[in-house]
Design a protein around this motif. Structure first.
Motif, PDB file in Angstrom:
ATOM      1  N   UNK A 162       0.849  -1.183   0.000  1.00 17.27           N
ATOM      2  CA  UNK A 162       0.000   0.000   0.000  1.00 17.27           C
ATOM      3  C   UNK A 162       0.889   1.239   0.000  1.00 17.27           C
ATOM      4  N   UNK A 163       0.477   2.256  -0.748  1.00 17.47           N
ATOM      5  CA  UNK A 163       1.163   3.549  -0.654  1.00 17.47           C
ATOM      6  C   UNK A 163       0.193   4.544  -0.038  1.00 17.47           C
ATOM      7  N   UNK A 164       0.695   5.344   0.872  1.00 17.76           N
ATOM      8  CA  UNK A 164      -0.097   6.348   1.572  1.00 17.76           C
ATOM      9  C   UNK A 164       0.386   7.721   1.157  1.00 17.76           C
ATOM     10  N   UNK A 165      -0.527   8.574   0.752  1.00 13.75           N
ATOM     11  CA  UNK A 165      -0.207   9.941   0.356  1.00 13.75           C
ATOM     12  C   UNK A 165      -0.342  10.832   1.590  1.00 13.75           C
ATOM     13  N   UNK A 166       0.793  11.286   2.111  1.00  7.34           N
ATOM     14  CA  UNK A 166       0.818  12.057   3.354  1.00  7.34           C
ATOM     15  C   UNK A 166       0.984  13.556   3.118  1.00  7.34           C
ATOM     16  N   UNK A 167       0.863  13.989   1.871  1.00  9.55           N
ATOM     17  CA  UNK A 167       1.122  15.397   1.554  1.00  9.55           C
ATOM     18  C   UNK A 167       0.185  16.363   2.273  1.00  9.55           C
ATOM     19  N   UNK A 168      -0.998  15.931   2.649  1.00 10.40           N
ATOM     20  CA  UNK A 168      -1.943  16.834   3.302  1.00 10.40           C
ATOM     21  C   UNK A 168      -1.815  16.890   4.812  1.00 10.40           C
ATOM     22  N   UNK A 169      -0.770  16.269   5.366  1.00 10.78           N
ATOM     23  CA  UNK A 169      -0.639  16.170   6.818  1.00 10.78           C
ATOM     24  C   UNK A 169       0.542  16.982   7.331  1.00 10.78           C
ATOM     25  N   UNK A 170       0.271  17.907   8.231  1.00 10.12           N
ATOM     26  CA  UNK A 170       1.352  18.639   8.890  1.00 10.12           C
ATOM     27  C   UNK A 170       2.131  17.661   9.758  1.00 10.12           C
ATOM     28  N   UNK A 171       3.434  17.779   9.739  1.00 12.04           N
ATOM     29  CA  UNK A 171       4.273  16.936  10.585  1.00 12.04           C
ATOM     30  C   UNK A 171       4.644  15.600   9.992  1.00 12.04           C
ATOM     31  N   UNK A 172       4.127  15.263   8.816  1.00 10.37           N
ATOM     32  CA  UNK A 172       4.518  14.003   8.175  1.00 10.37           C
ATOM     33  C   UNK A 172       5.980  14.117   7.756  1.00 10.37           C
ATOM     34  N   UNK A 173       6.745  13.044   7.980  1.00  7.54           N
ATOM     35  CA  UNK A 173       8.187  13.104   7.700  1.00  7.54           C
ATOM     36  C   UNK A 173       8.514  12.965   6.222  1.00  7.54           C
TER      37      UNK A 173
ATOM     38  N   UNK B 131       9.807   9.721  -0.179  1.00  7.79           N
ATOM     39  CA  UNK B 131       9.127   8.432  -0.013  1.00  7.79           C
ATOM     40  C   UNK B 131       9.890   7.616   1.023  1.00  7.79           C
ATOM     41  N   UNK B 132       9.177   7.127   2.032  1.00  7.48           N
ATOM     42  CA  UNK B 132       9.769   6.225   3.019  1.00  7.48           C
ATOM     43  C   UNK B 132       9.101   4.866   2.861  1.00  7.48           C
ATOM     44  N   UNK B 133       9.926   3.826   2.723  1.00  5.52           N
ATOM     45  CA  UNK B 133       9.436   2.466   2.533  1.00  5.52           C
ATOM     46  C   UNK B 133       9.556   1.714   3.852  1.00  5.52           C
ATOM     47  N   UNK B 134       8.481   1.036   4.244  1.00  5.32           N
ATOM     48  CA  UNK B 134       8.469   0.216   5.459  1.00  5.32           C
ATOM     49  C   UNK B 134       8.230  -1.226   5.033  1.00  5.32           C
ATOM     50  N   UNK B 135       9.204  -2.092   5.334  1.00  2.00           N
ATOM     51  CA  UNK B 135       9.092  -3.512   5.001  1.00  2.00           C
ATOM     52  C   UNK B 135       9.055  -4.259   6.329  1.00  2.00           C
ATOM     53  N   UNK B 136       7.915  -4.834   6.623  1.00  2.00           N
ATOM     54  CA  UNK B 136       7.712  -5.503   7.899  1.00  2.00           C
ATOM     55  C   UNK B 136       7.719  -7.012   7.759  1.00  2.00           C
ATOM     56  N   UNK B 137       8.180  -7.699   8.801  1.00  2.00           N
ATOM     57  CA  UNK B 137       7.852  -9.101   8.934  1.00  2.00           C
ATOM     58  C   UNK B 137       6.360  -9.101   9.314  1.00  2.00           C
ATOM     59  N   UNK B 138       5.588 -10.034   8.788  1.00  2.00           N
ATOM     60  CA  UNK B 138       4.130  -9.990   8.872  1.00  2.00           C
ATOM     61  C   UNK B 138       3.606  -9.749  10.286  1.00  2.00           C
ATOM     62  N   UNK B 139       4.134 -10.455  11.288  1.00  2.00           N
ATOM     63  CA  UNK B 139       3.626 -10.310  12.653  1.00  2.00           C
ATOM     64  C   UNK B 139       3.832  -8.890  13.173  1.00  2.00           C
TER      65      UNK B 139
ATOM     66  N   UNK C 114      -0.421   1.756   9.170  1.00  2.00           N
ATOM     67  CA  UNK C 114      -1.412   2.424   8.326  1.00  2.00           C
ATOM     68  C   UNK C 114      -2.526   3.070   9.150  1.00  2.00           C
ATOM     69  N   UNK C 115      -2.840   2.503  10.305  1.00  2.00           N
ATOM     70  CA  UNK C 115      -3.906   3.071  11.138  1.00  2.00           C
ATOM     71  C   UNK C 115      -3.527   4.439  11.705  1.00  2.00           C
ATOM     72  N   UNK C 116      -2.231   4.693  11.856  1.00  2.00           N
ATOM     73  CA  UNK C 116      -1.787   6.012  12.314  1.00  2.00           C
ATOM     74  C   UNK C 116      -2.113   7.083  11.277  1.00  2.00           C
ATOM     75  N   UNK C 117      -2.179   6.671  10.026  1.00  2.00           N
ATOM     76  CA  UNK C 117      -2.447   7.580   8.912  1.00  2.00           C
ATOM     77  C   UNK C 117      -3.745   7.166   8.221  1.00  2.00           C
ATOM     78  N   UNK C 118      -4.747   6.785   9.001  1.00  2.00           N
ATOM     79  CA  UNK C 118      -5.989   6.235   8.456  1.00  2.00           C
ATOM     80  C   UNK C 118      -6.713   7.206   7.525  1.00  2.00           C
ATOM     81  N   UNK C 119      -6.519   8.514   7.711  1.00  2.00           N
ATOM     82  CA  UNK C 119      -7.185   9.507   6.866  1.00  2.00           C
ATOM     83  C   UNK C 119      -6.434   9.781   5.562  1.00  2.00           C
ATOM     84  N   UNK C 120      -5.252   9.210   5.409  1.00  2.00           N
ATOM     85  CA  UNK C 120      -4.446   9.460   4.209  1.00  2.00           C
ATOM     86  C   UNK C 120      -5.015   8.697   3.022  1.00  2.00           C
TER      87      UNK C 120
END
Length: 116
Positions: A21-32, A85-93, A101-107
């Motif tokens: 998933x890609x999240x567009x954070x351009x509309x958020x103040x404080x997004x890194x 662009x920051x890429x996050x690659x997680x081990x599934x657990x 993604x829930x931290x940026x649920x409105x993105x």
């Protein structure tokens, strides 16, 4: 930036990363960064392989080097910083645990369907 995201997603798909998933954070103040790309894999070996594949493909295709990489030591969560662009690659657990993604649920989010 669209080319960068497209190249990153292709590299993830090539290494069989899931739930991209890609999240567009351009509309958020404080997004890194302006975008996050998030995916997961079932093993630390696969997490590391996805990160290496992204780094190689982006450099080869776009001539861009990753600015910083964190998490390669244990490869349960690798973050790759390409500035915009920051890429996050997680081990599934871990992805299930942190629910980034829930931290940026409105993105605005774009989900990529991978055909196995």
């Amino acid at each position: 930036m669209d080319k960068l995201i497209e190249t990153i997603v292709e590299a993830i798909e090539e290494k069989k990363g899931r739930n991209i998933v890609s999240l567009d954070l351009r509309g958020f103040d404080g997004a890194i960064s302006s975008h996050f790309v998030v995916c997961n894999a079932d093993s630390t070996t696969q997490v590391a392989a996805i990160a290496a594949g992204i780094e190689e493909r982006v450099l080869e295709r776009l001539g861009e080097k990753v600015w910083r990489i964190e998490g390669q030591q244990n490869a349960v969560w690798i973050a790759m910083d390409y500035v915009d662009v920051v890429v996050h690659i997680f081990q599934t657990e871990l992805r299930d645990f942190y629910r980034l993604e829930e931290l940026w649920a409105d993105a605005p989010a774009k989900h990529y369907e991978y055909e196995a």
